[in-house]
Design an enzyme around this catalytic site. Sequence first.
Site, PDB file in Angstrom:
ATOM      1  N   LYS A  53       0.821  -1.218   0.000  1.00  0.00           N
ATOM      2  CA  LYS A  53       0.000   0.000   0.000  1.00  0.00           C
ATOM      3  C   LYS A  53       0.854   1.266   0.000  1.00  0.00           C
ATOM      4  O   LYS A  53       0.430   2.306  -0.482  1.00  0.00           O
ATOM      5  CB  LYS A  53      -0.897   0.026   1.232  1.00  0.00           C
ATOM      6  CG  LYS A  53      -1.671  -1.231   1.494  1.00  0.00           C
ATOM      7  CD  LYS A  53      -2.757  -1.438   0.491  1.00  0.00           C
ATOM      8  CE  LYS A  53      -3.485  -2.732   0.791  1.00  0.00           C
ATOM      9  NZ  LYS A  53      -4.766  -2.842   0.125  1.00  0.00           N
TER      10      LYS A  53
HETATM   11  C1  LIG Z   1      -0.928  -7.847   2.358  1.00  0.00           C
HETATM   12  C2  LIG Z   1      -2.059  -7.743   1.379  1.00  0.00           C
HETATM   13  N1  LIG Z   1      -2.088  -8.593   0.339  1.00  0.00           N
HETATM   14  C3  LIG Z   1      -3.078  -8.556  -0.561  1.00  0.00           C
HETATM   15  C4  LIG Z   1      -4.124  -7.656  -0.447  1.00  0.00           C
HETATM   16  C5  LIG Z   1      -5.189  -7.647  -1.491  1.00  0.00           C
HETATM   17  O1  LIG Z   1      -5.035  -6.536  -2.340  1.00  0.00           O
HETATM   18  P1  LIG Z   1      -6.278  -5.942  -3.129  1.00  0.00           P
HETATM   19  O2  LIG Z   1      -7.269  -5.512  -2.098  1.00  0.00           O
HETATM   20  O3  LIG Z   1      -5.730  -4.802  -3.889  1.00  0.00           O
HETATM   21  O4  LIG Z   1      -6.799  -7.036  -3.971  1.00  0.00           O
HETATM   22  C6  LIG Z   1      -4.149  -6.769   0.628  1.00  0.00           C
HETATM   23  C7  LIG Z   1      -5.231  -5.769   0.820  1.00  0.00           C
HETATM   24  O5  LIG Z   1      -5.585  -5.022   0.043  1.00  0.00           O
HETATM   25  C8  LIG Z   1      -3.069  -6.785   1.545  1.00  0.00           C
HETATM   26  O6  LIG Z   1      -3.026  -5.916   2.537  1.00  0.00           O
HETATM   27  N1  LIG Z   2      -6.515  -5.230   2.301  1.00  0.00           N
HETATM   28  C1  LIG Z   2      -6.916  -3.891   2.353  1.00  0.00           C
HETATM   29  C2  LIG Z   2      -8.365  -3.684   2.177  1.00  0.00           C
HETATM   30  C3  LIG Z   2      -8.647  -2.353   1.554  1.00  0.00           C
HETATM   31  O1  LIG Z   2      -8.151  -2.385   0.264  1.00  0.00           O
HETATM   32  P1  LIG Z   2      -7.877  -1.120  -0.624  1.00  0.00           P
HETATM   33  O2  LIG Z   2      -6.743  -1.537  -1.484  1.00  0.00           O
HETATM   34  O3  LIG Z   2      -9.123  -0.864  -1.359  1.00  0.00           O
HETATM   35  O4  LIG Z   2      -7.522   0.055   0.225  1.00  0.00           O
HETATM   36  C4  LIG Z   2      -6.338  -3.241   3.584  1.00  0.00           C
HETATM   37  O5  LIG Z   2      -5.235  -3.568   3.917  1.00  0.00           O
HETATM   38  O6  LIG Z   2      -6.944  -2.422   4.212  1.00  0.00           O
END
Ligand SMILES: Cc1ncc(COP(=O)(O)O)c(C=O)c1O
Ligand SMILES: N[C@@H](CCOP(=O)(O)O)C(=O)O
Length: 466
Positions: A112
């Site tokens: 993120k």
């Molecule tokens: C460590 C981790 N892996 C995978 C994901 C999944 O990613 P996305 O929500 O973009 O599919 C998340 C949350 O978003 C996460 O925090």
């Molecule tokens: N896994 C995510 C969930 C929110 O996903 P986002 O990519 O839409 O912000 C988290 O870690 O909060």
Amino acid sequence: MRYFSTRGTAPVLDFRGATLAGLAADGGLYVPETWPTLSREAIAGLAGLSYAETAVRIMAPFIGDALTEDELRDLCETAYGRFSHAAVTPLVQLDHDQWLLELFHGPTLAFKDVALQLLGLLFERFLTGTDKRLTIIGATSGDTGSAAIDAVAGREGVDIFMLHPVGRVSEVQRRQMTTVLSPNVHNIAIEGDFDTAQALVKTMFATPALADTYALSAVNSINWARLMAQVVYYFYAAVRLGGPERPVAFAVPTGNFGDVFAGYVAARMGLPIAKLIVATNVNDILHRALTAGDYSKGTVEQTATPSMDIQVSSNFERLLFDLGGRDGHALAAQMKGFEATGAMRLTNAQSQGAAGLFGSERVDPDNMAMAMRWACEKAGQVIDPHTAIGLAAARRQALAPGVPIVTLATAHPAKFRDAVERATGARPVLPARVGDLFEREERYVTLPATLAAVGDYVAAHAHPSR
Ligand SMILES: Cc1ncc(COP(=O)(O)O)c(C=O)c1O
Ligand SMILES: N[C@@H](CCOP(=O)(O)O)C(=O)O
């Protein structure tokens, strides 16, 4: 570049407007009017560039005249200067074909940071010289929250309210959010799961008394700028592995469908991607949608991959919109049906369009743990459980010989120390950059998952927009 809502009726905005708005006023998500494309020569020309320079080349067409190229370069150098690895998102080879793309070298140890470090700077840039304030409302299953808080803590003109499901994030994840005591940071533990928190955020955007009074904005991947920044590492990795001449496959541990949608965008921009493998845990709505056209909610199960314990994947709407002929009115009807019944069928165009690029796998806890052990024993790599879901999926897929397959390593294993230790016997050590996380004071409130409770809390603590 102009941005349209997937539901067809919200105002058309430029990049700055779409970034500050976050979610479209009709409940849809902003998408660019067209996908900019890069020629094979332009992609080949990315070879050898720094991460920040690659980011400038990939993102400039989406940003249009909202920033000059030099301004964008400045922001990228600042954002990616905070990463602890010189390559920002380094590749690690596991065996002949299997690779990891480490996305966790930012300040809060998850992918993120790649987008949120930039988004924090974009908010600041777009607010500078105006008398506007923003109130960021976010939902997190653990990682978005800490990355967003790190990106905006202490910034002028911004308040952030971050909702996490109580008891459903790891202790490291919770502390990374709740020990940030800046006055503009407000952590709220919600009595419910991530989906409930995310739905509440969307309801708040649809409540004029909150949305207009407090100028709400989003840091979740519903905000287009988040995804735009994530497109960059697909290009960066593919070019390092021989792209565009050699197609590359990616396995993406998936929850809200943001990260893998960024891969789809890279493909639409011209990057040769052999396959995008959607890897889910047992919360498998996306796997069912892609294999059987069945997008129907189940109950959210708690797993050792809490960040993916999600059953309503916000960004799937962007894919359905694009594959369904970009018909906002038809998509709005499809999404309203889903919101009313908790179920929907993909149309033939949507299913067939997805089949060309996407593979999908559902990975259960045993296979997740096996992938962690395999990475440890065969390649000497301690990986986090989310990454292990991706790797397990990657190892199941049969691809043409010689196609490298890159699993997105989405979090540092130390964020999920207990799960890693259970699977491998090794207890990962927290990197020094998170400091004395376990000694710091925590601050958060616990609230029922109702608009009244959370809305009143926001109204009592946010600053009205000017
Ligand atoms: C460590 C981790 N892996 C995978 C994901 C999944 O990613 P996305 O929500 O973009 O599919 C998340 C949350 O978003 C996460 O925090
Ligand atoms: N896994 C995510 C969930 C929110 O996903 P986002 O990519 O839409 O912000 C988290 O870690 O909060």
